[in-house]
Design an enzyme around this catalytic site. Structure first.
Site, short mmCIF file in Angstrom:
data_model
loop_
_atom_site.label_atom_id
_atom_site.label_comp_id
_atom_site.label_asym_id
_atom_site.label_seq_id
_atom_site.Cartn_x
_atom_site.Cartn_y
_atom_site.Cartn_z
N ASP A 1 -2.16 1.82 1.57
CA ASP A 1 -2.10 2.11 0.13
C ASP A 1 -1.77 0.85 -0.66
O ASP A 1 -1.14 -0.07 -0.13
CB ASP A 1 -0.96 3.08 -0.18
CG ASP A 1 -1.12 4.41 0.51
OD1 ASP A 1 -2.24 4.76 0.85
OD2 ASP A 1 -0.08 5.08 0.69
N1 URA Z 1 0.97 6.22 5.31
C1 URA Z 1 1.04 6.14 3.98
O1 URA Z 1 1.55 7.05 3.33
N2 URA Z 1 0.52 5.07 3.38
C2 URA Z 1 -0.02 4.03 4.04
O2 URA Z 1 -0.45 3.04 3.44
C3 URA Z 1 -0.09 4.13 5.44
C4 URA Z 1 0.41 5.24 6.04
#
Ligand code: URA
Length: 212
Positions: A74
């Site tokens: 993310d």
């Molecule tokens: N889980 C999440 O919530 N975000 C990420 O970027 C990776 C795993």
């Protein structure tokens, strides 16, 4: 190609059997690249953003081959991202059936109870189904928040954030510190390095990679 001139740009070639020359020089098969990038938060894991935000490709400008990230992190997550030009390898790592463990350090918005931590370990119910059991260790205790290490073997969209929300808290900070046997180590944030032969070998054992 094989001694004949080919002018059709869509002509398929097989680099194992066809000999391709351009201006008399043999074309080489691109070197297989397996890289590890320490993604900072604030970078998108996409090629180009219509809003012009920074992407991980801004950090890979000195990589002169075409490469793709293996999965995504993310915008607000930092940490380890594998990058490669070997798409079958990328697909095997991303396939949930490969069960490659991914380890995250998480700071939560409240201090979790032992019961909430236990729920994370057992698996929680998400909109797209229950999560597999996870390894969860409380790294530090603080009266106002918890600092956890979570290892999951899936890789669903925003999975860790959704797991923490499912037990009634929010994620304040999320960092991926390992994928299988590969650890972020002392790699500076925003930088990349090649995986070592040993790391590739260990990762191969995890996902049954047969490197041609
Ligand atoms: N889980 C999440 O919530 N975000 C990420 O970027 C990776 C795993």
């Amino acid at each position: 190609m094989n001694g004949k001139i080919v002018q059709n740009p869509e002509h398929w070639i097989d680099l194992n059997h066809d000999r391709v020359t351009l201006d008399g020089k043999a074309l080489r098969r691109p070197e297989r690249l397996y890289l590890l990038l320490y993604k900072p938060k604030g970078y998108l894991t996409t090629y180009r953003d219509p809003e012009g935000r920074q992407t991980v490709f801004d950090l890979l400008k000195d990589v002169h081959e075409w490469v793709v990230p293996v999965g995504r992190l993310d915008l607000d997550t930092s940490g380890l991202l594998l990058v490669t030009n070997d798409t079958p390898f990328a697909e095997r790592i991303m396939n949930p059936e490969s069960k490659v463990p991914k380890t995250y350090q998480v700071k939560t918005s409240v201090k979790l109870t032992e019961d909430q931590v236990e729920q994370l370990r057992r698996g929680v119910e998400l909109a797209d189904g229950p999560t597999r059991p996870a390894l969860v260790t409380v790294l530090r205790d603080h009266p106002k928040y918890s600092h956890l290490e979570i290892t999951i073997t899936e890789g669903r969209n925003r999975q860790v954030r959704r797991m923490i929300e499912a037990v009634g808290a929010k994620v304040l900070k999320l960092v991926r510190t390992a994928i299988g046997p590969i650890h972020i180590g002392s790699l500076p944030i925003g930088k990349w390095r090649k995986l070592t032969e040993e790391e590739l070998r260990l990762l191969g054992q995890k996902v049954d990679i047969t490197r041609a």
